[in-house]
Design an enzyme around this catalytic site. Sequence first.
Site, PDB file in Angstrom:
ATOM      1  N   CYS A  15     -35.531   7.524  21.597  1.00 37.99           N
ATOM      2  CA  CYS A  15     -36.228   7.987  20.396  1.00 37.99           C
ATOM      3  C   CYS A  15     -35.550   7.328  19.194  1.00 37.99           C
ATOM      4  O   CYS A  15     -34.832   6.341  19.355  1.00 37.99           O
ATOM      5  CB  CYS A  15     -36.237   9.520  20.310  1.00 37.99           C
ATOM      6  SG  CYS A  15     -34.638  10.296  19.989  1.00 37.99           S
ATOM      7  N   ARG A  21     -35.492  14.235  20.650  1.00 43.54           N
ATOM      8  CA  ARG A  21     -36.428  14.020  21.758  1.00 43.54           C
ATOM      9  C   ARG A  21     -35.820  13.357  22.985  1.00 43.54           C
ATOM     10  O   ARG A  21     -36.011  13.826  24.113  1.00 43.54           O
ATOM     11  CB  ARG A  21     -37.627  13.194  21.277  1.00 43.54           C
ATOM     12  CG  ARG A  21     -38.448  13.888  20.221  1.00 43.54           C
ATOM     13  CD  ARG A  21     -39.458  12.960  19.615  1.00 43.54           C
ATOM     14  NE  ARG A  21     -38.783  11.931  18.829  1.00 43.54           N
ATOM     15  CZ  ARG A  21     -39.378  10.864  18.325  1.00 43.54           C
ATOM     16  NH1 ARG A  21     -40.671  10.659  18.554  1.00 43.54           N
ATOM     17  NH2 ARG A  21     -38.718   9.992  17.602  1.00 43.54           N
ATOM     18  N   ASP A 148     -41.735  13.667  16.810  1.00 46.98           N
ATOM     19  CA  ASP A 148     -40.380  13.990  16.384  1.00 46.98           C
ATOM     20  C   ASP A 148     -40.364  15.363  15.713  1.00 46.98           C
ATOM     21  O   ASP A 148     -41.011  15.557  14.689  1.00 46.98           O
ATOM     22  CB  ASP A 148     -39.880  12.923  15.410  1.00 46.98           C
ATOM     23  CG  ASP A 148     -38.387  12.985  15.167  1.00 46.98           C
ATOM     24  OD1 ASP A 148     -37.750  13.998  15.534  1.00 46.98           O
ATOM     25  OD2 ASP A 148     -37.847  12.015  14.605  1.00 46.98           O
TER      26      ASP A 148
END
EC number: 3.1.3.48
Length: 179
Positions: A15, A21, A148
């Site tokens: 990420c 994440r 996100d």
Amino acid sequence: MSADSKNQKKVLFVCLGNICRSTMAEIVLRGLVHSRGILDDFQIDSAGTSSYHIGDTPDPRTVQSCNQNMGRAISEESLKHFKSIPLHRARQFTDEDFSKFDYIFAMDESNLSNIKKVLKHSTTKDNHIATIKRLGEYHTHKKINVEDPYYGDMSNFNICFNHVHDCLVNFLKEIESLN
């Protein structure tokens, strides 16, 4: 079942900062494979495309969401295995990752684009073995970006957890069908 490192499935989640994440995906996959008794068959890691958070621990909301949601996703014994979640330290994605991992999963299109830029200039691209794709391609209902949750609240982290969990259950089904 135990696998030597040569036969392990090597999975990397990527990420932006490696504190939300990708860390969550690493935790969830570890939990799922531990619960199935196949943790030794996997090498699992995570990284970020940016250098913002190198060395940082996971966002506290990532830890909280995993602690709240993992109990319904994995066995109690596997849950005990994850008391070390806060010990994770963020790292940046590198071109060496292309030759170290079988699967590199980006959380969204921007992460995927950044990974492909690194690959384009990689000194190891000739040794590139990884399948590179968005994790959200494994979602049950439709291909998604794993959004996100960083600028959101706990509900955003819980939504992220649910998406990640769904995708990884389907990824494991695919892996199992190949064996």
